[in-house]
Design a protein around this motif. Structure first.
Motif, PDB file in Angstrom:
ATOM      1  N   LEU A 161       0.849  -1.190   0.000  1.00 26.16           N
ATOM      2  CA  LEU A 161       0.000   0.000   0.000  1.00 26.16           C
ATOM      3  C   LEU A 161       0.883   1.238   0.000  1.00 26.16           C
ATOM      4  O   LEU A 161       1.860   1.319   0.758  1.00 26.16           O
ATOM      5  CB  LEU A 161      -0.904   0.002   1.234  1.00 26.16           C
ATOM      6  N   PRO A 178      -4.704   6.586  -2.214  1.00 16.99           N
ATOM      7  CA  PRO A 178      -4.083   5.295  -1.910  1.00 16.99           C
ATOM      8  C   PRO A 178      -3.855   4.481  -3.185  1.00 16.99           C
ATOM      9  O   PRO A 178      -4.688   4.479  -4.095  1.00 16.99           O
ATOM     10  CB  PRO A 178      -5.100   4.616  -0.985  1.00 16.99           C
ATOM     11  N   ILE A 180      -1.528   0.904  -5.054  1.00 15.51           N
ATOM     12  CA  ILE A 180      -0.878  -0.400  -4.902  1.00 15.51           C
ATOM     13  C   ILE A 180       0.432  -0.363  -5.681  1.00 15.51           C
ATOM     14  O   ILE A 180       0.436  -0.089  -6.891  1.00 15.51           O
ATOM     15  CB  ILE A 180      -1.771  -1.540  -5.429  1.00 15.51           C
ATOM     16  N   ASP A 200      -4.398   2.087  -8.799  1.00 17.16           N
ATOM     17  CA  ASP A 200      -5.303   2.824  -7.910  1.00 17.16           C
ATOM     18  C   ASP A 200      -6.022   1.835  -6.980  1.00 17.16           C
ATOM     19  O   ASP A 200      -6.664   0.891  -7.437  1.00 17.16           O
ATOM     20  CB  ASP A 200      -6.319   3.608  -8.737  1.00 17.16           C
ATOM     21  N   TYR A 201      -5.920   2.098  -5.693  1.00 19.53           N
ATOM     22  CA  TYR A 201      -6.465   1.176  -4.694  1.00 19.53           C
ATOM     23  C   TYR A 201      -7.975   0.985  -4.852  1.00 19.53           C
ATOM     24  O   TYR A 201      -8.479  -0.144  -4.817  1.00 19.53           O
ATOM     25  CB  TYR A 201      -6.142   1.704  -3.295  1.00 19.53           C
ATOM     26  N   GLU A 202      -8.712   2.060  -5.030  1.00 24.59           N
ATOM     27  CA  GLU A 202     -10.169   1.967  -5.139  1.00 24.59           C
ATOM     28  C   GLU A 202     -10.585   1.255  -6.422  1.00 24.59           C
ATOM     29  O   GLU A 202     -11.542   0.471  -6.413  1.00 24.59           O
ATOM     30  CB  GLU A 202     -10.790   3.366  -5.067  1.00 24.59           C
ATOM     31  N   ARG A 205     -10.091  -2.419  -5.924  1.00 22.06           N
ATOM     32  CA  ARG A 205     -11.119  -2.986  -5.062  1.00 22.06           C
ATOM     33  C   ARG A 205     -12.414  -3.256  -5.839  1.00 22.06           C
ATOM     34  O   ARG A 205     -13.147  -4.212  -5.523  1.00 22.06           O
ATOM     35  CB  ARG A 205     -11.431  -2.040  -3.901  1.00 22.06           C
TER      36      ARG A 205
END
Length: 211
Positions: A161, A178, A180, A200-202, A205
């Motif tokens: 992260l 946030p 990766i 991109d973390y979102e 997800r």
């Protein structure tokens, strides 16, 4: 997966389509803008690979189809690379659909960690390293391939992260999001120019693994 025998430096490039034009692009990207004409290029018995090597003026030395042995050094590197990719995806918790994101990371991580190989032709009859090749001792594959220059990118685990700067958000909110960590971007000639590969973390997800 271009691989340099002298330095042990290898890279992995996921390919949706295997075409001669794409092979040429990958070869040129690996070798850099000054493509030397006196290159012996060992490869599988793939007509597209042979054509690509010839178009660059290289000498293609293809394996015999359905015959053993093949290029043992390259194949051993492939086995190691696959093991590192599996470990990266397992510890990062990557889904199967995004398996290929770890390929470039794994190849570069191997290059900056593994010692440069000492080839049989670089040793005398007693197994001692010849004087003209002693400069390779203590170098990593990356350093050997880049004339001794060290790798200067951040040493982070695949899937870590992190936070990255973006200008797409609302100006009255923080401009960091946030992300990766997916590795390091290499440009033509395998040059690292302080650019990272960040997912991109979102988006990840939500199942969108583009970046």
């Amino acid at each position: 997966t271009p691989f340099a025998k002298y330095s042990g430096m290898g890279v992995a490039v996921p390919m949706a389509q295997k075409t001669s034009a794409r092979y040429v692009h990958n070869f040129q990207w690996f070798a850099g803008p000054k493509v030397k004409p006196d290159v012996i290029c060992k490869m599988d018995a793939d007509a597209g690979l042979i054509k690509a090597a010839k178009s660059l003026g290289w000498f293609p030395e293809a394996s015999m189809a359905n015959r053993w042995p093949h290029n043992a050094t390259h194949e051993r590197w492939h086995v190691t690379l696959k093991s590192v990719v599996r470990a990266c995806n397992l510890q990062a918790g990557m889904p199967e659909i995004a398996w290929d994101l770890a390929l470039p990371y794994a190849a570069t991580a191997l290059a900056i960690r593994q010692p440069a190989p000492i080839l049989p032709s670089e040793k005398d009859g007693d197994g001692n390293v010849l004087k003209e090749f002693e400069s390779k001792l203590g170098l990593t594959c990356w350093e050997c391939h880049h004339d001794g220059a060290p790798f200067e990118g951040p040493n982070k685990l695949f899937g870590s992260l992190c936070f990255y700067h973006t200008k797409t958000g609302h100006p009255m909110f923080g401009q960091n999001k946030p992300g990766i960590f997916l590795g390091w971007r290499l440009d033509s000639g395998l040059r690292y120019r302080n650019v990272l590969r960040i997912g991109d973390y979102e988006k990840f997800r939500s199942g969108d693994f583009s970046f």
